[in-house]
Design an enzyme around this catalytic site. Structure first.
Site, PDB file in Angstrom:
ATOM      1  N   ASP A 104       0.828  -1.207   0.000  1.00 41.98           N
ATOM      2  CA  ASP A 104       0.000   0.000   0.000  1.00 41.98           C
ATOM      3  C   ASP A 104       0.862   1.257   0.000  1.00 41.98           C
ATOM      4  OD1 ASP A 104       1.013  -0.309   2.527  1.00 41.98           O
ATOM      5  OD2 ASP A 104      -0.893  -0.025   3.580  1.00 41.98           O
TER       6      ASP A 104
ATOM      7  N   LYS B 237       7.700  29.543  14.319  1.00 42.04           N
ATOM      8  CA  LYS B 237       7.055  28.654  13.346  1.00 42.04           C
ATOM      9  C   LYS B 237       8.051  27.671  12.714  1.00 42.04           C
ATOM     10  CE  LYS B 237       3.508  32.091  12.306  1.00 42.04           C
ATOM     11  NZ  LYS B 237       2.864  32.912  11.273  1.00 42.04           N
TER      12      LYS B 237
END
Length: 254
Positions: A105, A156
């Site tokens: 997958d 950030k």
């Protein structure tokens, strides 16, 4: 070279795509995930692939209509009960050499032949392919010491970490750590190997890797594949895929 592809998952998180077909046959830009993987393996020089099957195994077998597909020798092993990501290996004949084991997958442009070569050179008992993932933090991060004094500000930041890509190269000796027909997962197997003093090495994928566990992840993988098929297939795998997809189309059209 030999590979084992673990293709027994149900794919509940990938619904509605898996309501009617097994997860390994979910198409990426019109081609089943599993067929892309097998084409990549054949293009990398693999000649023998064992498929560990479970959920809707008959549909996966029917997509190949036999034990030969585009120059690959295939054999199929059925998990009567889910055995995890390592347990199915105990159902297979013993490995004769370093063997690639991978989930069905995922989409990657990893050079599987290079991975095998690096593993052999390392003399490790196992090599784990890793993908570097990133998380962007939307706020400033502050660090404190034990006295609650501020020691750092980071505005950030982008954090990075390595994740298990679901691709391994294993030496035959590791199979002794498995118990037949008992559920076992690869991290637990490799932890036991390390406890016994075996070397487990990591290989960071420099290119693309996509987990295909949810519809959103499938869409991202399909877009990447559609935009640059040559990156994932190369000339050899593309030729293999063209030679091997007719069986699936014939089954699907019925």
């Amino acid at each position: 070279m030999r590979a084992v592809v673990l293709a027994g998952g149900v794919g509940r998180r990938l619904r509605p795509h898996t309501l009617t077909i097994p997860k390994p046959l979910v198409p990426i830009d019109g081609t089943p995930i599993l067929h892309i993987i097998l084409a990549q393996l054949r293009g990398a020089g693999f000649t023998h692939v064992s498929l560990s099957l479970g959920h809707r195994a008959h549909m996966i077998e029917a997509s190949f209509t036999g034990n030969q597909w585009a120059g690959l020798e295939l054999d199929f092993f059925l998990e009567e009960e889910p055995l995890g990501t390592a347990g199915p290996l105990a159902l297979l004949p013993p490995f004769e050499d370093s063997t690639l084991v991978m989930n069905a997958d995922l989409l990657t442009d990893l050079d599987f032949a290079e991975l095998i070569a690096r593993h052999k050179k390392s003399q490790a008992a196992a090599t784990v392919a890793l993908s570097r993932q990133y998380i962007d933090i939307a706020h400033g991060v502050v660090e404190l010491d034990d006295d609650r004094e501020v020691t750092d500000f980071r505005e950030k930041p982008r954090l990075s970490f390595l994740v298990n890509a679901g691709i391994y190269v294993l030496e035959p000796s590791l199979l002794r750590l498995l118990t037949p027909r008992v559920r076992d997962d690869m991290p637990a197997l490799l932890d036991r190997a390390r406890t016994e003093g075996e070397r487990v090495e990591g290989h960071v994928i420099e290119g693309d890797w996509h987990d295909i566990g949810t519809p959103e992840q499938l869409n991202r993988a399909a877009a990447a594949f559609r935009n640059d098929r040559a990156r994932y297939l190369g000339r050899g795998a593309a030729a293999v895929l063209g030679a091997g997809t007719g069986a699936f189309q014939e089954v699907g059209s019925g």
